[in-house]
Design a protein around this motif. Structure first.
Motif, mmCIF file in Angstrom:
data_model
loop_
_atom_site.group_PDB
_atom_site.id
_atom_site.type_symbol
_atom_site.label_atom_id
_atom_site.label_comp_id
_atom_site.label_asym_id
_atom_site.label_seq_id
_atom_site.Cartn_x
_atom_site.Cartn_y
_atom_site.Cartn_z
ATOM 1 N N SER A 28 -4.989 8.010 -4.570
ATOM 2 C CA SER A 28 -5.839 7.058 -3.863
ATOM 3 C C SER A 28 -6.879 6.512 -4.836
ATOM 4 O O SER A 28 -7.738 7.250 -5.313
ATOM 5 C CB SER A 28 -6.524 7.755 -2.687
ATOM 6 O OG SER A 28 -7.397 6.870 -2.027
ATOM 7 N N GLU A 86 -7.709 -0.373 0.398
ATOM 8 C CA GLU A 86 -7.072 0.949 0.526
ATOM 9 C C GLU A 86 -5.861 0.949 -0.394
ATOM 10 O O GLU A 86 -4.809 0.433 -0.028
ATOM 11 C CB GLU A 86 -6.633 1.212 1.967
ATOM 12 C CG GLU A 86 -7.780 1.255 2.959
ATOM 13 C CD GLU A 86 -8.574 2.543 2.888
ATOM 14 O OE1 GLU A 86 -7.990 3.591 2.543
ATOM 15 O OE2 GLU A 86 -9.777 2.490 3.177
ATOM 16 N N ILE A 88 -3.141 3.085 -2.440
ATOM 17 C CA ILE A 88 -2.408 4.301 -2.794
ATOM 18 C C ILE A 88 -1.415 3.864 -3.861
ATOM 19 O O ILE A 88 -0.556 3.006 -3.614
ATOM 20 C CB ILE A 88 -1.666 4.915 -1.582
ATOM 21 C CG1 ILE A 88 -2.643 5.209 -0.441
ATOM 22 C CG2 ILE A 88 -0.906 6.166 -2.019
ATOM 23 C CD1 ILE A 88 -3.738 6.204 -0.780
#
Length: 134
Positions: A28, A86, A88
């Motif tokens: 992350s 976000e 990842i």
């Protein structure tokens, strides 16, 4: 050769992860900062793995996430495509003339060449959104 073998100061990571280097797939990404001194690139990311035998202070704190900051010094090339809040990503750090970095996610790609990579910080914290068996 593992990515940890390319780090100028691998001792801390090797102590925390004696079973082997933590993976960089599914990390992350919290931040990416470019600084003119060096020039440098700082990446702050949560590792997808937690150590099997974490330090006692981490156990007492109930932590479930390891966050590292990687400092790439002497950056000679940098490419950034896309951006998201976000992220990842899968990271690859490979030997080159120095080191090469590639960060790939569905929304973002970062590629860089640098003279060196250093671990500038390793911390643990409790990520309330992360599943844990601890």
């Amino acid at each position: 050769m593992s990515w940890v073998d390319l780090v100028t100061n691998p001792q801390g990571l090797r102590k925390i992860f004696p079973e082997g280097p933590p993976p960089l797939s599914g990390a992350s990404l919290h931040g990416l900062v470019v600084e003119r001194e060096g020039p440098t690139l700082r990446l702050r990311l949560d590792l997808p793995a937690y150590p099997a035998n974490p330090p006692a202070t981490w156990l007492r704190g109930g932590f479930n996430t390891v966050q590292v900051e990687l400092l790439f010094g002497g950056v000679s090339e940098l490419r950034l495509v896309g951006i998201a809040t976000e992220v990842i990503a899968d990271l690859e750090i490979r030997p080159a003339d120095g080191v090469s970095l590639e960060v790939r996610s569905a929304s973002m790609v970062v590629a860089a060449l640098a003279a060196s990579v250093t671990v500038s910080e390793v911390v643990a914290y409790l990520d309330g959104g992360r599943e844990t068996d601890r």
